[in-house]
Each structure stands twice: as C-alpha cells, then as structure tokens.
Design a protein around this motif. Sequence first.
Motif, PDB file in Angstrom:
ATOM      1  N   GLY A 136       0.849  -1.191   0.000  1.00  0.00           N
ATOM      2  CA  GLY A 136       0.000   0.000   0.000  1.00  0.00           C
ATOM      3  C   GLY A 136       0.877   1.230   0.000  1.00  0.00           C
ATOM      4  O   GLY A 136       1.987   1.211  -0.545  1.00  0.00           O
ATOM      5  N   ALA A 137       0.377   2.294   0.608  1.00  0.00           N
ATOM      6  CA  ALA A 137       1.154   3.536   0.659  1.00  0.00           C
ATOM      7  C   ALA A 137       2.390   3.356   1.536  1.00  0.00           C
ATOM      8  O   ALA A 137       2.378   2.584   2.501  1.00  0.00           O
ATOM      9  CB  ALA A 137       0.287   4.669   1.201  1.00  0.00           C
ATOM     10  N   ILE A 138       3.466   4.064   1.193  1.00  0.00           N
ATOM     11  CA  ILE A 138       4.666   4.068   2.018  1.00  0.00           C
ATOM     12  C   ILE A 138       4.682   5.361   2.834  1.00  0.00           C
ATOM     13  O   ILE A 138       4.472   6.445   2.286  1.00  0.00           O
ATOM     14  CB  ILE A 138       5.950   3.927   1.178  1.00  0.00           C
ATOM     15  N   ALA A 139       4.918   5.220   4.121  1.00  0.00           N
ATOM     16  CA  ALA A 139       4.812   6.369   5.022  1.00  0.00           C
ATOM     17  C   ALA A 139       6.120   7.128   5.190  1.00  0.00           C
ATOM     18  O   ALA A 139       6.125   8.267   5.658  1.00  0.00           O
ATOM     19  CB  ALA A 139       4.301   5.917   6.384  1.00  0.00           C
ATOM     20  N   SER A 140       7.237   6.488   4.817  1.00  0.00           N
ATOM     21  CA  SER A 140       8.532   7.134   5.055  1.00  0.00           C
ATOM     22  C   SER A 140       9.595   6.512   4.168  1.00  0.00           C
ATOM     23  O   SER A 140       9.401   5.447   3.570  1.00  0.00           O
ATOM     24  CB  SER A 140       8.940   6.955   6.521  1.00  0.00           C
ATOM     25  N   ALA A 141      10.749   7.180   4.119  1.00  0.00           N
ATOM     26  CA  ALA A 141      11.880   6.644   3.362  1.00  0.00           C
ATOM     27  C   ALA A 141      12.351   5.332   3.968  1.00  0.00           C
ATOM     28  O   ALA A 141      12.756   4.408   3.256  1.00  0.00           O
ATOM     29  CB  ALA A 141      13.013   7.663   3.334  1.00  0.00           C
ATOM     30  N   GLU A 142      12.298   5.217   5.292  1.00  0.00           N
ATOM     31  CA  GLU A 142      12.735   3.998   5.956  1.00  0.00           C
ATOM     32  C   GLU A 142      11.851   2.814   5.553  1.00  0.00           C
ATOM     33  O   GLU A 142      12.341   1.703   5.331  1.00  0.00           O
ATOM     34  CB  GLU A 142      12.693   4.179   7.482  1.00  0.00           C
ATOM     35  N   GLU A 143      10.557   3.055   5.455  1.00  0.00           N
ATOM     36  CA  GLU A 143       9.650   1.994   5.030  1.00  0.00           C
ATOM     37  C   GLU A 143       9.929   1.599   3.580  1.00  0.00           C
ATOM     38  O   GLU A 143       9.898   0.418   3.224  1.00  0.00           O
ATOM     39  CB  GLU A 143       8.194   2.459   5.172  1.00  0.00           C
ATOM     40  N   ALA A 144      10.212   2.585   2.738  1.00  0.00           N
ATOM     41  CA  ALA A 144      10.545   2.316   1.341  1.00  0.00           C
ATOM     42  C   ALA A 144      11.810   1.468   1.230  1.00  0.00           C
ATOM     43  O   ALA A 144      11.902   0.550   0.412  1.00  0.00           O
ATOM     44  CB  ALA A 144      10.718   3.624   0.582  1.00  0.00           C
ATOM     45  N   ILE A 145      12.794   1.770   2.059  1.00  0.00           N
ATOM     46  CA  ILE A 145      14.061   1.020   2.056  1.00  0.00           C
ATOM     47  C   ILE A 145      13.824  -0.433   2.433  1.00  0.00           C
ATOM     48  O   ILE A 145      14.424  -1.358   1.860  1.00  0.00           O
ATOM     49  CB  ILE A 145      15.075   1.698   2.995  1.00  0.00           C
ATOM     50  N   GLU A 146      12.922  -0.675   3.370  1.00  0.00           N
ATOM     51  CA  GLU A 146      12.606  -2.046   3.763  1.00  0.00           C
ATOM     52  C   GLU A 146      11.956  -2.807   2.610  1.00  0.00           C
ATOM     53  O   GLU A 146      12.257  -3.984   2.376  1.00  0.00           O
ATOM     54  CB  GLU A 146      11.675  -2.045   4.986  1.00  0.00           C
TER      55      GLU A 146
END
Length: 451
Positions: A136-146
């Motif tokens: 779904g939506a990504i809330a932060s750069a850290e979540e995107a990196i994961e």
Amino acid sequence: MFKKILIANRGEIALRILRACRDMGIQTVAVHSTADADAMHVRLADESVCIGPAPSKDSYLNVQAILTAAAVTGADAIHPGVGFLSENADFAEMVEDHGMAFIGPSPEHIRVMGDKVAAKKTAIELGIPVVPGSDGAIASAEEAIEVAKTTGYPVLVKAASGGGGRGMKVANSEDELRDAVRLAGTEAKAAFGDDTLYMEKYLGQPRHIEIQLLGDGQGTCIHIGERDCSLQRRHQKLLEEAPSPVLTEEERERIGRISAEAMLKFGYKSAGTIEYLYENGEFFFIEMNTRIQVEHPISEAISGIDILEEQIRVAAGEKLKYKQEDVVLKGHAIECRINAENPYTFMPSPGQVTSYHTPGGVGVRIDSQLYQGYRIPSNYDSLIAKLIVYGRDREDCIMKTRRALQEYVIDGVQTSIPLHLDLVHNEDIMKGDYNIHWLEKFVDELNAQKK
C-alpha cells in the motif's frame, strides 16, 4: 435510448462523440469556452452553450456550469470524453443526483481505480498480475528502504494520485531512494494536493501494453485485444499500434482473458482500459483508465466494433451487442497523435491554421477538429488530430501510414508530423524493436545531430 447527450469536452474527442451520437439518432449539446466558440464540434452540434472563459478551471472543469447547461437544454445524459472531468467520481455522482446518466462507469469504480494504491490492491484481489512492490502507501523513506530489500533495485516511487509522469522518481540505491521519496512527495503535493506515495520494482526495458475492455454490468465483459503504446515521451503517448508486434497469440489470449474476467468480477459497466508493463513474457498491472482512451480508434479498426456506440448503449441500460466469441481481430492499425508543437523540442505551437489538407485512401481515418482558418488556442493540450491507418498486416499498415503522413498538410503552426515520419522510416520501428524508453533516446540523438 437517450434523446439528447451533452458532450462535456472539446477537440477531436468531442467531435468523435458527436458523430457517434448522430449515427445513433441522438441529439447533441456542445459546451465550450470562449476560446472554442468556433470549434468544429460547436458548429456541428444541435445546440451549444458557452460555459465560461478560456481557462479550463472556469469552463471545462466548471461543474456547476456544465450541469446548468445540461438542465437548461434538457439533456438526459452527459458524456465526459477524455481528461477534464472524465475520471472525476464526484462529478459522476452529481450528474446522477441531477437525474441524468453519466456515460461512464459507476462513481465507485472511478474512485477505486483513480487511487493507484487502492487500484493495485483491487487488482490483486481480482487476480490481475502486478509489479512487485509495497502493499500500500509508504509512510517514510525507511519503510521504502525495507520494501526495496525485497524487490531489489532499481525501484520506482510513484504518486498515488494523478498521472502524466508527475510524482514519479527512479532510485538505484538507498541514498537515491531517500531523495526520491522526498522529491516525489513534494512534487505530488504540488501537482495533485496529495503526497501519498507507493513503490514498485522498476522494470528496465518494458513495453506498455493496454487491453481494451467493454462491460455492461449485466453479466458480460469482453476484451478487444491489446494496443502497444510503448512509443511515448515523459509518459505521454505519441504513436500506438494494434496488435502489439511482440505478443504471441497465447500471451494475447491469456492477458485478455485475465483482464475481462477480472472486470466481470468487478461488475464493470462501460468502456475501460487496463494498462500493463510487459517484459520477458510477463505482464504487470500499472493502472486502469475508467473512460474512453485517446487511442481507441485502432481497436475499432482491427475489430469493427464501434466502442463509443457500445459505451453509450451500455450507459442507457442496454446489454452489449457482442460476446467474446463475436470479437474477431483482423489486420493491423496505427494511430499517430498529431500535436501542435515543435516535433523535436515538443514546445507548444498554437496559432492559426493557414492551409489544411487531409490524407485519404483505403484504410485512412482522421479524427480532428481542424479546418483551414481555425485558430488553435494556447489554453489546452496540444493534441490537434489523430491519424488512424488500417492495413491487412503490419507492413502494409506502415507503408500506408508513411503515405498518409506525407499527404497530410497543416500549415501555419508546427506539428509532430516530421517526427512521425522519422518513426515510420526507422529500422527499429519497422522490426517492432522498441520499449517505453526508446523514443526519448531517439529524440535526444536527433537533437544532438542538429547541434
């Protein structure tokens, strides 16, 4: 069947809708801005209403003015065409609330497919193949990196709202991904008022394949084959062909069946298109367009089905005239989008058309609002004409397209015709060996040679 349809659009698509209505014996109402008072669809419509000044926000996006025009003229349906309000769920609801039919899918379907995060989730539920990425939506750069640890690089950060390439950034590393999330969010907020992002695996050299669909919401949904829309610049299509020169019959049947079955399960009612990226024999869902497409004529050419007529009939509560077994695809078709712009820098070129001559011959169709003396306004999209060519096979179609482009005369403004001529004489295009990145590289090389 409807007695009178208001056409809430302009340009070639407004004229195309008007002609479909005339063929069905339906009266038409053209709405127009002050800049379009002399437009061809305004001249040909049974009635016309000026709905505001040139800026789109004051005319073609002016919901109250359009609804008032429909009420005053006694229209019982509104066709939104392409762009503007065509995928605005709130507008569709308001049309229905005012006792008129919206010629398109339900507001609910528009809303779901207009949100790219919700659309991807729905696609998964319907069994449509999707690009690996965030759930779904990504809330932060850290979540995107994961997420990137699972998909691998490169990745593509995309805005959940909007389109046209805005709010899209490619990242090849963790550091680039942090920047991509920040920049895409800022760009999406400025363009769409929504900085919601999601992320997908970035495919290196895919084709852009879209499936034309028609559903009646009464138990029938068919596909009319695919269109290859890979020749595009900054996510704007320039030339499309049907069928794709790279798909096998098995791939064509498979993705068409998957798409039609999914939309049948979805209960879809109207014309619509599912867009895919295709690479190494696999299809990946991009988005669904819940409206008629600019490039619909090439699907009409190879199938003999009038997509606009079916869209109108379905909106009036009728069943589709066709079952899937009735759809027989023959020959090959190409559409060249003729834009009023410099063919190599793509700078807009509005102005007066001083002379105008259209090509002819077997298999040649022109959808355009142009005529000699017409002044192309600077307020809207640069698309001024569509050249649609049909041939018995791809080679025949390309040869006819060359001839038609050479015959087409539009003087007084710059157009994309010279670039189209370059394309249909190019060896890669002749072989069908191109992808979604090909055109930008080709144009860059041409511009470098001119320096």
